[in-house]
Design a protein around this motif. Structure first.
Motif, mmCIF file in Angstrom:
data_model
loop_
_atom_site.group_PDB
_atom_site.id
_atom_site.type_symbol
_atom_site.label_atom_id
_atom_site.label_comp_id
_atom_site.label_asym_id
_atom_site.label_seq_id
_atom_site.Cartn_x
_atom_site.Cartn_y
_atom_site.Cartn_z
ATOM 1 N N LYS A 28 0.821 -1.220 0.000
ATOM 2 C CA LYS A 28 0.000 0.000 0.000
ATOM 3 C C LYS A 28 0.851 1.265 0.000
ATOM 4 O O LYS A 28 0.571 2.211 -0.723
ATOM 5 N N CYS A 32 0.704 3.865 -3.023
ATOM 6 C CA CYS A 32 0.212 5.201 -2.683
ATOM 7 C C CYS A 32 1.274 6.232 -3.049
ATOM 8 O O CYS A 32 0.972 7.260 -3.663
ATOM 9 N N ARG A 36 0.900 9.206 -5.888
ATOM 10 C CA ARG A 36 1.110 10.613 -5.550
ATOM 11 C C ARG A 36 2.252 11.208 -6.371
ATOM 12 O O ARG A 36 2.159 12.346 -6.841
ATOM 13 N N SER A 108 7.306 6.676 3.332
ATOM 14 C CA SER A 108 6.709 6.938 2.030
ATOM 15 C C SER A 108 7.833 7.354 1.084
ATOM 16 O O SER A 108 8.899 7.780 1.528
ATOM 17 N N CYS A 170 -5.768 8.910 -6.398
ATOM 18 C CA CYS A 170 -5.094 7.978 -5.487
ATOM 19 C C CYS A 170 -6.005 7.430 -4.384
ATOM 20 O O CYS A 170 -5.771 6.330 -3.897
ATOM 21 N N SER A 171 -7.018 8.167 -3.997
ATOM 22 C CA SER A 171 -7.915 7.686 -2.944
ATOM 23 C C SER A 171 -9.213 7.118 -3.518
ATOM 24 O O SER A 171 -9.570 5.989 -3.242
ATOM 25 N N HIS A 176 -5.466 3.387 -3.667
ATOM 26 C CA HIS A 176 -4.125 3.121 -3.148
ATOM 27 C C HIS A 176 -3.807 3.931 -1.894
ATOM 28 O O HIS A 176 -2.929 3.541 -1.129
ATOM 29 N N CYS A 177 -4.476 5.048 -1.686
ATOM 30 C CA CYS A 177 -4.198 5.918 -0.532
ATOM 31 C C CYS A 177 -5.462 6.103 0.297
ATOM 32 O O CYS A 177 -5.957 7.210 0.459
ATOM 33 N N SER A 182 -2.210 8.826 4.955
ATOM 34 C CA SER A 182 -1.579 8.913 3.635
ATOM 35 C C SER A 182 -2.241 9.977 2.777
ATOM 36 O O SER A 182 -1.630 10.491 1.863
ATOM 37 N N SER A 183 -3.494 10.339 3.069
ATOM 38 C CA SER A 183 -4.122 11.382 2.274
ATOM 39 C C SER A 183 -3.595 12.754 2.660
ATOM 40 O O SER A 183 -3.713 13.696 1.904
#
Length: 187
Positions: A28, A32, A36, A108, A170-171, A176-177, A182-183
């Motif tokens: 993940k 993510c 991004r 990350s 991405c969300s 993935h996020c 992560s957001s």
């Protein structure tokens, strides 16, 4: 003959189980970060295009009255330009490294290389972990997977000039996020 057949069956069964396990879950954090980074790199590339540049789109066939259905659109957000950018965007993943947040210890991938040749804009490299080409190759593979799976959606988001491309792509679209932390993460 029967013991040999039983062994072959066991080998085939073991291989099937191992291949299912190998396909398993995607990392993940990696996906993510790749998503991004992909959005960030595309936004940057789009911002570098002269806003006065346009491209002809539409049909180049003559209408019965002798006119053309031809119009000009800004090059930066044209489907043609975005398709070209998508072909190369994952090559920039070598400019990213595994970053460990000093406070939360959250990992990350973030950009460590400055974009302009003028220097400056260097992040604090002591919080990066460089694991050789393996890390950037993994990130590049994840980026290429996202482009392959969501190419049409990516082009659509960027041609429309969507405000929250990173969150949408991405969300919402790829998932993935999904986590709250992560957001909020920045590249």
């Amino acid at each position: 003959m029967a013991p040999c057949l039983a062994r072959m069956t066991l080998v085939v069964l073991a291989m099937a189980v191992l291949s299912m396990t190998a396909e398993g879950k995607k990392d993940k954090m990696l996906y993510c970060s790749a998503c991004r980074a992909l959005a960030d790199e595309l936004n940057y590339s789009i911002s570098r295009v002269d806003p006065k540049k346009t491209i002809h789109v539409g049909s180049f066939r003559l209408n019965p009255d002798g006119s053309l259905d031809d119009k000009k659109v800004p090059l930066a957000r044209s489907e043609t330009h975005l398709t070209e950018l998508l072909e190369e965007v994952c090559n920039s993943m070598s400019d990213y490294g595994l970053h460990v947040d000093p406070d939360t210890k959250e990992k990350s991938y973030k950009r460590f290389a400055p974009r302009d040749s003028g220097g400056g804009d260097f992040p604090d490299l002591k919080h990066f972990q460089f694991d050789g080409p393996h890390g950037s190759e993994s990130l590049k593979f994840a980026c290429e997977s996202i482009v392959e799976d969501y190419e049409d959606e990516i082009i659509s988001l960027f041609t429309q000039g969507e405000d929250h491309v990173v969150d949408t792509l991405c969300s919402k679209l790829s998932g993935h996020c999904r986590s709250a932390s992560s957001s909020r993460a920045e590249l």
